[in-house]
Scaffold this motif. Sequence first.
Motif, mmCIF file in Angstrom:
data_model
loop_
_atom_site.group_PDB
_atom_site.id
_atom_site.type_symbol
_atom_site.label_atom_id
_atom_site.label_comp_id
_atom_site.label_asym_id
_atom_site.label_seq_id
_atom_site.Cartn_x
_atom_site.Cartn_y
_atom_site.Cartn_z
ATOM 1 N N ARG A 1 50.027 -12.302 -1.314
ATOM 2 C CA ARG A 1 50.767 -11.079 -1.668
ATOM 3 C C ARG A 1 52.004 -11.416 -2.510
ATOM 4 N NH1 ARG A 1 54.508 -7.894 1.456
ATOM 5 N NH2 ARG A 1 54.486 -5.744 0.688
ATOM 6 N N GLY A 2 52.586 -12.578 -2.253
ATOM 7 C CA GLY A 2 53.650 -13.086 -3.119
ATOM 8 C C GLY A 2 55.007 -12.433 -2.958
ATOM 9 N N ILE A 3 55.218 -11.733 -1.850
ATOM 10 C CA ILE A 3 56.514 -11.064 -1.666
ATOM 11 C C ILE A 3 56.757 -10.835 -0.172
ATOM 12 C CG2 ILE A 3 55.709 -8.641 -1.752
ATOM 13 C CD1 ILE A 3 58.674 -9.886 -3.807
ATOM 14 N N ALA A 4 58.014 -10.816 0.223
ATOM 15 C CA ALA A 4 58.370 -10.457 1.602
ATOM 16 C C ALA A 4 59.682 -9.673 1.545
ATOM 17 C CB ALA A 4 58.515 -11.712 2.462
ATOM 18 N N ASP A 5 60.013 -8.989 2.634
ATOM 19 C CA ASP A 5 61.163 -8.083 2.612
ATOM 20 C C ASP A 5 62.009 -8.175 3.875
ATOM 21 O OD1 ASP A 5 60.925 -5.878 0.288
ATOM 22 O OD2 ASP A 5 58.906 -6.391 0.975
ATOM 23 N N VAL A 6 63.329 -8.126 3.665
ATOM 24 C CA VAL A 6 64.272 -7.858 4.759
ATOM 25 C C VAL A 6 64.967 -6.549 4.400
ATOM 26 C CG1 VAL A 6 66.327 -8.611 6.018
ATOM 27 C CG2 VAL A 6 64.807 -10.320 4.994
ATOM 28 N N VAL A 7 64.862 -5.570 5.274
ATOM 29 C CA VAL A 7 65.583 -4.314 5.063
ATOM 30 C C VAL A 7 66.529 -4.123 6.246
ATOM 31 C CG1 VAL A 7 65.417 -1.805 4.822
ATOM 32 C CG2 VAL A 7 63.627 -3.267 3.852
ATOM 33 N N THR A 8 67.788 -3.879 5.952
ATOM 34 C CA THR A 8 68.749 -3.638 7.031
ATOM 35 C C THR A 8 69.243 -2.201 6.944
ATOM 36 O OG1 THR A 8 69.381 -5.964 7.108
ATOM 37 C CG2 THR A 8 70.969 -4.382 8.010
ATOM 38 N N VAL A 9 69.233 -1.534 8.095
ATOM 39 C CA VAL A 9 69.723 -0.155 8.132
ATOM 40 C C VAL A 9 71.228 -0.200 8.380
ATOM 41 C CG1 VAL A 9 69.535 2.113 9.212
ATOM 42 C CG2 VAL A 9 67.492 0.667 8.975
ATOM 43 N N SER A 10 71.970 0.059 7.319
ATOM 44 C CA SER A 10 73.425 0.130 7.418
ATOM 45 C C SER A 10 73.792 1.600 7.623
ATOM 46 C CB SER A 10 74.051 -0.463 6.154
ATOM 47 O OG SER A 10 75.443 -0.303 6.165
ATOM 48 N N SER A 11 74.698 2.119 6.823
ATOM 49 C CA SER A 11 75.176 3.495 7.005
ATOM 50 C C SER A 11 76.068 3.842 5.819
ATOM 51 C CB SER A 11 76.001 3.561 8.294
ATOM 52 O OG SER A 11 76.701 4.783 8.385
ATOM 53 N N VAL A 12 76.278 5.136 5.602
ATOM 54 C CA VAL A 12 77.336 5.550 4.676
ATOM 55 C C VAL A 12 78.639 4.858 5.093
ATOM 56 C CG1 VAL A 12 78.795 7.516 4.027
ATOM 57 C CG2 VAL A 12 76.324 7.766 4.034
ATOM 58 N N ALA A 13 78.795 4.652 6.396
ATOM 59 C CA ALA A 13 80.003 4.000 6.916
ATOM 60 C C ALA A 13 80.097 2.538 6.495
ATOM 61 C CB ALA A 13 80.046 4.108 8.441
ATOM 62 N N GLY A 14 79.026 1.991 5.925
ATOM 63 C CA GLY A 14 79.061 0.642 5.370
ATOM 64 C C GLY A 14 79.582 0.632 3.949
ATOM 65 N N ARG A 15 79.739 1.812 3.379
ATOM 66 C CA ARG A 15 80.225 1.979 2.005
ATOM 67 C C ARG A 15 81.674 2.451 1.981
ATOM 68 N NH1 ARG A 15 77.715 3.619 -2.634
ATOM 69 N NH2 ARG A 15 75.775 2.533 -3.023
ATOM 70 N N LYS A 16 81.979 3.395 2.915
ATOM 71 C CA LYS A 16 83.329 3.951 2.931
ATOM 72 C C LYS A 16 83.727 4.333 4.351
ATOM 73 C CE LYS A 16 83.626 8.307 1.738
ATOM 74 N NZ LYS A 16 83.682 9.531 0.937
ATOM 75 N N VAL A 17 85.010 4.378 4.579
ATOM 76 C CA VAL A 17 85.525 4.716 5.909
ATOM 77 C C VAL A 17 85.906 6.198 5.871
ATOM 78 C CG1 VAL A 17 87.269 4.169 7.651
ATOM 79 C CG2 VAL A 17 86.358 2.354 6.188
ATOM 80 N N ALA A 18 85.055 7.020 6.493
ATOM 81 C CA ALA A 18 85.184 8.470 6.340
ATOM 82 C C ALA A 18 86.259 9.089 7.237
ATOM 83 C CB ALA A 18 83.838 9.133 6.590
ATOM 84 N N GLY A 19 86.860 8.289 8.121
ATOM 85 C CA GLY A 19 87.897 8.813 9.002
ATOM 86 C C GLY A 19 88.309 7.727 9.964
ATOM 87 N N PRO A 20 89.449 7.850 10.632
ATOM 88 C CA PRO A 20 89.940 6.753 11.468
ATOM 89 C C PRO A 20 89.011 6.393 12.631
ATOM 90 C CG PRO A 20 91.282 8.755 11.760
ATOM 91 C CD PRO A 20 90.361 9.014 10.598
ATOM 92 N N ALA A 21 88.268 7.365 13.147
ATOM 93 C CA ALA A 21 87.471 7.091 14.340
ATOM 94 C C ALA A 21 86.255 6.204 14.073
ATOM 95 C CB ALA A 21 87.028 8.404 14.982
ATOM 96 N N VAL A 22 85.894 6.037 12.796
ATOM 97 C CA VAL A 22 84.715 5.185 12.510
ATOM 98 C C VAL A 22 85.084 3.709 12.439
ATOM 99 C CG1 VAL A 22 83.345 6.946 11.326
ATOM 100 C CG2 VAL A 22 84.833 5.472 9.987
ATOM 101 N N ASN A 23 86.317 3.384 12.785
ATOM 102 C CA ASN A 23 86.888 2.030 12.690
ATOM 103 C C ASN A 23 85.898 0.862 12.825
ATOM 104 O OD1 ASN A 23 86.647 2.208 15.612
ATOM 105 N ND2 ASN A 23 88.606 3.277 15.630
ATOM 106 N N VAL A 24 85.481 0.561 14.036
ATOM 107 C CA VAL A 24 84.684 -0.655 14.238
ATOM 108 C C VAL A 24 83.232 -0.460 13.788
ATOM 109 C CG1 VAL A 24 83.861 -2.327 15.956
ATOM 110 C CG2 VAL A 24 86.211 -1.473 16.048
ATOM 111 N N TYR A 25 82.710 0.750 13.958
ATOM 112 C CA TYR A 25 81.350 1.021 13.453
ATOM 113 C C TYR A 25 81.311 0.725 11.949
ATOM 114 C CZ TYR A 25 76.967 3.489 12.505
ATOM 115 O OH TYR A 25 75.684 3.803 12.109
ATOM 116 N N ALA A 26 82.288 1.247 11.210
ATOM 117 C CA ALA A 26 82.341 0.998 9.762
ATOM 118 C C ALA A 26 82.503 -0.491 9.474
ATOM 119 C CB ALA A 26 83.485 1.788 9.133
ATOM 120 N N ALA A 27 83.306 -1.167 10.268
ATOM 121 C CA ALA A 27 83.500 -2.609 10.057
ATOM 122 C C ALA A 27 82.176 -3.363 10.221
ATOM 123 C CB ALA A 27 84.547 -3.151 11.035
#
Length: 248
Positions: free
Chosen positions: A135-161
Amino acid sequence: MGARLDGTVAVVTGASSGIGEATARALAGEGARVALLARRRDRLEALAGELGGEASVHEVDVADDDAVARAIEDVVARHGRLDVLVNNAGYGSMSPATESALSEWRTMVDVNVTGVLATTHAALGHLQRAATGERGIADVVTVSSVAGRKVAGPAVNVYAATKHAVGAFSEALRQELGADHVRVGLVEPGLVRSELTEGGDLARQAEAELELGLMEAADIADAIVYMVTRPRRMAVNEILVRPTEQTR
Ligand SMILES: NC(=O)c1ccc[n+]([C@@H]2O[C@H](COP(=O)([O-])OP(=O)(O)OC[C@H]3O[C@@H](n4cnc5c(N)ncnc54)[C@H](OP(=O)(O)O)[C@@H]3O)[C@@H](O)[C@H]2O)c1
């Protein structure tokens, strides 16, 4: 359309509910043999029963490095190969830092970061080997979050980190593994209806405000299937998806 993942083996962590369960179903629908990883064995067995004899069940806490390594070895012993790793297991609790328990922060780091690292570490050699096959290909897909791009509010602190951390790790892995034909992708969902958001303030408020509602787990599974079924010349590095009306 034919089964585009015929002959492949996919590991999905956090397959006992939500996005992971939907992804396991979708990958199996494309012909992959799926290995279901999570802590709730009864849920995994019910899903495996539904998917047919080819699915396997691996009860594991992704925060336990040794257990993860054993589970990945069990997968390869059972199915003979590993083509797709979906790092999906995750945990989030959101509250202001001054009101948070340190143990909650630690759980998020253990599951969302250490879990992804342990699973990826255990799987990498098998993925590289699969990519040298027909097949010549393999994949790693990780489910991050919008919170992995931006910190939408103070309560997302450690989740976003934690989600920023896996984003950085994935990008480094992408740069390293492209030459081996192991694609590395990140999926960054906004609000999805699942056990994680059920009862959460953010989701409750969004549910009340958004006419079109939250995304469904199957929407994210679609994005993952898209990533892992592209021609081998093409790697989808990142997919950011939000409910149509979600603003942040
Ligand atoms: N829902 C959203 O709005 C949203 C948005 C962006 C990103 N995400 C991300 O999407 C992923 C899936 O979440 P979901 O929304 O589908 O939530 P969910 O329904 O709560 O699913 C979480 C999954 O992770 C597994 N899990 C949790 N801790 C684990 C551990 N220590 N070891 C092994 N498995 C563990 C759970 O299985 P067991 O309890 O059986 O172990 C479950 O299968 C997470 O990474 C989350 O951060 C969700």
